[in-house]
Design a protein around this motif. Sequence first.
Motif, short mmCIF file in Angstrom:
data_model
loop_
_atom_site.label_atom_id
_atom_site.label_comp_id
_atom_site.label_asym_id
_atom_site.label_seq_id
_atom_site.Cartn_x
_atom_site.Cartn_y
_atom_site.Cartn_z
N ALA A 73 0.83 -1.20 0.00
CA ALA A 73 0.00 0.00 0.00
C ALA A 73 0.87 1.25 0.00
CB ALA A 73 -0.94 -0.01 1.20
N SER A 74 1.93 1.25 0.80
CA SER A 74 2.84 2.40 0.84
C SER A 74 3.54 2.59 -0.50
CB SER A 74 3.89 2.22 1.94
OG SER A 74 3.27 2.13 3.20
N ALA A 75 3.94 1.49 -1.10
CA ALA A 75 4.67 1.59 -2.37
C ALA A 75 3.79 2.17 -3.48
CB ALA A 75 5.20 0.21 -2.77
N VAL A 76 2.56 1.69 -3.62
CA VAL A 76 1.72 2.22 -4.69
C VAL A 76 1.38 3.69 -4.41
CG1 VAL A 76 0.80 0.00 -5.46
CG2 VAL A 76 -0.43 1.27 -3.67
N GLU A 77 1.23 4.04 -3.15
CA GLU A 77 0.95 5.45 -2.84
C GLU A 77 2.17 6.32 -3.15
OE1 GLU A 77 -1.96 6.56 -2.30
OE2 GLU A 77 -1.68 8.58 -1.48
N MET A 78 3.37 5.83 -2.87
CA MET A 78 4.58 6.61 -3.18
C MET A 78 4.70 6.85 -4.69
SD MET A 78 7.51 5.02 -0.70
CE MET A 78 7.45 5.22 1.09
N PHE A 125 10.19 1.12 -4.79
CA PHE A 125 10.75 -0.18 -5.15
C PHE A 125 11.52 -0.78 -3.97
CE2 PHE A 125 9.87 1.50 -9.37
CZ PHE A 125 9.19 0.42 -9.90
N GLU A 126 12.18 0.07 -3.21
CA GLU A 126 12.89 -0.42 -2.03
C GLU A 126 11.89 -1.02 -1.03
OE1 GLU A 126 15.65 2.46 -0.44
OE2 GLU A 126 15.91 1.30 1.39
N VAL A 127 10.75 -0.37 -0.87
CA VAL A 127 9.75 -0.84 0.09
C VAL A 127 9.14 -2.17 -0.36
CG1 VAL A 127 7.44 -0.33 1.01
CG2 VAL A 127 9.21 1.43 1.04
N VAL A 128 8.79 -2.28 -1.63
CA VAL A 128 8.22 -3.55 -2.12
C VAL A 128 9.24 -4.68 -2.03
CG1 VAL A 128 7.43 -4.78 -4.16
CG2 VAL A 128 6.44 -2.60 -3.60
N ALA A 129 10.48 -4.37 -2.35
CA ALA A 129 11.51 -5.42 -2.37
C ALA A 129 12.05 -5.72 -0.97
CB ALA A 129 12.65 -5.03 -3.30
N GLY A 130 11.55 -4.99 0.03
CA GLY A 130 12.12 -5.12 1.36
C GLY A 130 11.34 -5.99 2.33
N ALA A 131 10.31 -6.69 1.83
CA ALA A 131 9.50 -7.52 2.74
C ALA A 131 10.32 -8.69 3.27
CB ALA A 131 8.26 -8.02 2.03
N GLY A 186 -5.35 3.88 -14.87
CA GLY A 186 -5.81 2.49 -14.73
C GLY A 186 -4.72 1.53 -14.31
N ALA A 187 -3.53 1.68 -14.88
CA ALA A 187 -2.45 0.72 -14.62
C ALA A 187 -2.08 0.70 -13.13
CB ALA A 187 -1.23 1.05 -15.47
N MET A 188 -2.03 1.87 -12.50
CA MET A 188 -1.65 1.91 -11.08
C MET A 188 -2.79 1.44 -10.18
SD MET A 188 1.50 2.51 -10.45
CE MET A 188 1.29 2.73 -8.67
N LEU A 189 -4.04 1.69 -10.58
CA LEU A 189 -5.16 1.16 -9.79
C LEU A 189 -5.16 -0.37 -9.88
CD1 LEU A 189 -7.94 3.75 -10.81
CD2 LEU A 189 -6.66 3.66 -8.66
N ARG A 190 -4.95 -0.89 -11.09
CA ARG A 190 -4.90 -2.34 -11.28
C ARG A 190 -3.79 -2.97 -10.43
NH1 ARG A 190 -1.65 -5.61 -14.95
NH2 ARG A 190 -2.63 -7.67 -15.16
N VAL A 191 -2.62 -2.38 -10.47
CA VAL A 191 -1.51 -3.00 -9.73
C VAL A 191 -1.72 -2.89 -8.22
CG1 VAL A 191 0.21 -1.14 -9.45
CG2 VAL A 191 0.96 -3.46 -10.01
N SER A 192 -2.46 -1.89 -7.79
CA SER A 192 -2.79 -1.79 -6.36
C SER A 192 -3.63 -2.99 -5.95
CB SER A 192 -3.54 -0.49 -6.07
OG SER A 192 -2.78 0.62 -6.47
N VAL A 193 -4.62 -3.32 -6.77
CA VAL A 193 -5.46 -4.49 -6.51
C VAL A 193 -4.62 -5.77 -6.55
CG1 VAL A 193 -7.34 -5.90 -7.46
CG2 VAL A 193 -7.57 -3.40 -7.35
N LEU A 194 -3.80 -5.90 -7.58
CA LEU A 194 -3.01 -7.13 -7.73
C LEU A 194 -2.01 -7.33 -6.60
CD1 LEU A 194 -2.29 -7.36 -11.57
CD2 LEU A 194 -4.07 -8.48 -10.23
N LEU A 195 -1.31 -6.25 -6.24
CA LEU A 195 -0.31 -6.38 -5.17
C LEU A 195 -0.98 -6.70 -3.84
CD1 LEU A 195 1.72 -5.62 -7.25
CD2 LEU A 195 2.64 -3.88 -5.74
N GLY A 196 -2.16 -6.10 -3.60
CA GLY A 196 -2.90 -6.44 -2.38
C GLY A 196 -3.26 -7.91 -2.36
#
Lengths: 299, 299
Positions: A73-78, A125-131, A186-196
């Motif tokens: 959620a933080s990554a897509v918002e950033m 990208f750092e946040v997503v790759a940092g889990a 659309g692309a960023m809304l879609r990826v928000s759903v997918l990443l969630g």
Amino acid sequence: MTAQDFSAWTRAVQARVEEALDTFLPPADRVPHKLHEAMRYTTLGGGKRVRPLLAYAAGALFDADPQTLARVASAVEMIHVYSLVHDDMPCMDDDALRRGKPTVHVAYDEATALLVGDTLQAQAFEVVAGADSATLPPARQLTMVRLLAQAAGSAGMCGGQAIDLDSVGLSLTREQLERMHQLKTGAMLRVSVLLGALAGRDLAQQELQALDAYSAAVGLAFQVVDDVLDATADSATLGKTAGKDAADNKPTYVSILGLEPSRALAEQLRRDAHEALAPFGDKAQRLRELADLIVQRKA
Amino acid sequence: MTAQDFSAWTRAVQARVEEALDTFLPPADRVPHKLHEAMRYTTLGGGKRVRPLLAYAAGALFDADPQTLARVASAVEMIHVYSLVHDDMPCMDDDALRRGKPTVHVAYDEATALLVGDTLQAQAFEVVAGADSATLPPARQLTMVRLLAQAAGSAGMCGGQAIDLDSVGLSLTREQLERMHQLKTGAMLRVSVLLGALAGRDLAQQELQALDAYSAAVGLAFQVVDDVLDATADSATLGKTAGKDAADNKPTYVSILGLEPSRALAEQLRRDAHEALAPFGDKAQRLRELADLIVQRKA
């Protein structure tokens, strides 16, 4: 679940995302101060957090891990915030007001705005790759990075913005306008759903298709409603300059379809979004309510 | 290996990187045309490719897979090129000439330059995260994404640029200048070495430390030599505007230490770089030659 539930859920997610963003952003007392201050100024304390809400709502489908959800959620918002900061710069939309506050290049300066956007993108990208790989298997995490990069890049958000720039003063067909928005928002809304959803587990092909149908409907609805609001609301309500699209001679749904047909289209898309969620049953309640929120919002 | 070998190796790597970048960049005949054209205009056909050369030279330490090397070399170059495009914009350095060609905002326009940089950054992450997991284990690939994001962001390149902006007109100490350059250019040179090495295998702590010592020496040497060249070479030789730092009242090694002491420092750093590579024996020959190249270059 009732409407009351939804509004409490929304506020709880927004609070959790605010806290996560605060954690994932560099502290303001670390050098370079101005850059970090400006990153926090523009990212924290505002925004509807539509993309994080979509991520959390999709995460609810598969009981996603809360830590992973906070990250995606933080990554897509950033990524979203960086795009606003750059989009508002004088060489793009030249906008002075965003989320009810002076834009970054106004509150600071243009060079800082440029760097704030660049840095927020890297940070996402750092946040997503940092889990933690114990919670989120590296292969799935890598899929997330790839999806986020695709959604942010030339086949997604940046590509849509480039088409938008190229379209000023042109009369687009409805299909061309739709294509532009599929990429731009659309692309960023879609990826928000997918990443969630991926924060929960790997997706079967059918699940991916259902989520894509939902995202396509919601993404388009989001833009149609944006155009309606730009044509009808005032700047104070929007927290950004109203009527800019017409003033900038940009094609919108309202200019192509008219006001009432645009409203009817948004309502149809809301129903499409609900329909796409049928396979998920009750667990998709938050995604349904978000589709309603996106279409019925006033700002 | 002889000097002849090295120059042939350099040209071979540059040709391979050119080919890889051509593959990893969106084709110019895909919409949006102008964005993709401009991305290719600024990325292809020029540049010394110092970062890709470092990645390939470090890859040689551990017989890295050629496909993976092509990816990481392309990714670090894309980040570097995006930073040049944004750095050249009027709100930053306002430079009209780069790699002997008009800068992107001059050849196209400012909005396109902004988007080209933004898109190249996203593309870099897509390229690194897109390797075949049969060749490159997902966990190591994820480490690469994380290292690249850190090197590009606020604790690396962007942070260094922000300090650079904040320093105009100030008299920095040598330590402050060094810290700025460690971030601004050093972080991306270091990650080029690390990603090249990781394209071969996971690194032991001692190997990481040796490569970090090499990168620190080479990174600093690179900047000292840049400052010497800015003060002594002409624009035609550099392919960019010479004498800009003095004109912009920016602190440099030459302004702080003087010309001859700066040259002596570069030579000392070259020797430090060689020393750091001792544990790797003959396999580090290319990294040694690159340190020599970086210090002895004329442009």
